[in-house]
Design a protein around this motif. Sequence first.
Motif, PDB file in Angstrom:
ATOM      1  N   THR A 108     -55.110  22.440  34.242  1.00  0.00           N
ATOM      2  CA  THR A 108     -54.491  20.689  35.258  1.00  0.00           C
ATOM      3  C   THR A 108     -52.970  21.189  35.470  1.00  0.00           C
ATOM      4  O   THR A 108     -52.452  20.158  35.463  1.00  0.00           O
ATOM      5  CB  THR A 108     -54.341  19.649  34.055  1.00  0.00           C
ATOM      6  OG1 THR A 108     -54.331  19.566  32.431  1.00  0.00           O
ATOM      7  CG2 THR A 108     -56.462  19.989  34.182  1.00  0.00           C
ATOM      8  N   GLY A 109     -52.738  22.243  34.773  1.00  0.00           N
ATOM      9  CA  GLY A 109     -51.060  22.598  34.680  1.00  0.00           C
ATOM     10  C   GLY A 109     -51.054  23.482  35.885  1.00  0.00           C
ATOM     11  O   GLY A 109     -51.549  24.654  35.693  1.00  0.00           O
ATOM     12  N   ARG A 113     -51.445  25.734  32.015  1.00  0.00           N
ATOM     13  CA  ARG A 113     -52.024  25.271  30.570  1.00  0.00           C
ATOM     14  C   ARG A 113     -52.998  23.669  30.966  1.00  0.00           C
ATOM     15  O   ARG A 113     -53.230  23.383  32.057  1.00  0.00           O
ATOM     16  CB  ARG A 113     -50.490  24.917  30.586  1.00  0.00           C
ATOM     17  CG  ARG A 113     -49.776  25.761  30.028  1.00  0.00           C
ATOM     18  CD  ARG A 113     -48.789  25.092  28.956  1.00  0.00           C
ATOM     19  NE  ARG A 113     -47.197  26.144  29.117  1.00  0.00           N
ATOM     20  CZ  ARG A 113     -46.819  26.797  28.062  1.00  0.00           C
ATOM     21  NH1 ARG A 113     -46.317  25.535  27.203  1.00  0.00           N
ATOM     22  NH2 ARG A 113     -45.808  27.084  27.868  1.00  0.00           N
ATOM     23  N   GLY A 114     -53.686  23.148  29.770  1.00  0.00           N
ATOM     24  CA  GLY A 114     -53.899  22.182  29.954  1.00  0.00           C
ATOM     25  C   GLY A 114     -55.739  23.039  30.569  1.00  0.00           C
ATOM     26  O   GLY A 114     -56.496  22.729  31.679  1.00  0.00           O
TER      27      GLY A 114
END
Length: 168
Positions: A108-109, A113-114
């Motif tokens: 999601t990043g 990240r995520g």
Amino acid sequence: PSARADFQAGEALVTVDQSQTSRVANHRGADAVVATRRGTGAVKVGAGMGTKVRRGKRPTPPRPLPPQPTWAAEEPGLFVSLGGRPTTLSGSWEKVAEAVNYRVEIATGADGRGPVGATGVPATINRFELRGLQPGTYYVAVSSVDADQFESRLTDWRAVRLVETELL
């Protein structure tokens, strides 16, 4: 369990398989120094190179990593879900001749990240499909893996966006 790797700066990937063989892939940056667990047999591994250390053995001579995949041109980055109906997000990359499989990561990043998930696909497949996701922006990256299980650098993170709309 079979190797020690010293890194100064850059980006690298260290993996260990079921036979406790360590693989060190120096993707970019300064040279890495890889040795046995006891510190013997050290080799310098430059950027774009990798070495393998089997349990009780010295590191192999550094060798080139497989090429990094590239995204296929003109892939859509925006997908629409009508009235909340399931929608498939997809994309593809150019095949890498040396690849025996690819690793696909979803996050999601924009920087990975995520994490949402990751999976391996055989080299006969050069596309991803994401199903059952909530509206939002997702990021996908792919690496190639060669026959000796060395992994390339990830592609740049590619944004795919899912928006929900209604027909009036």
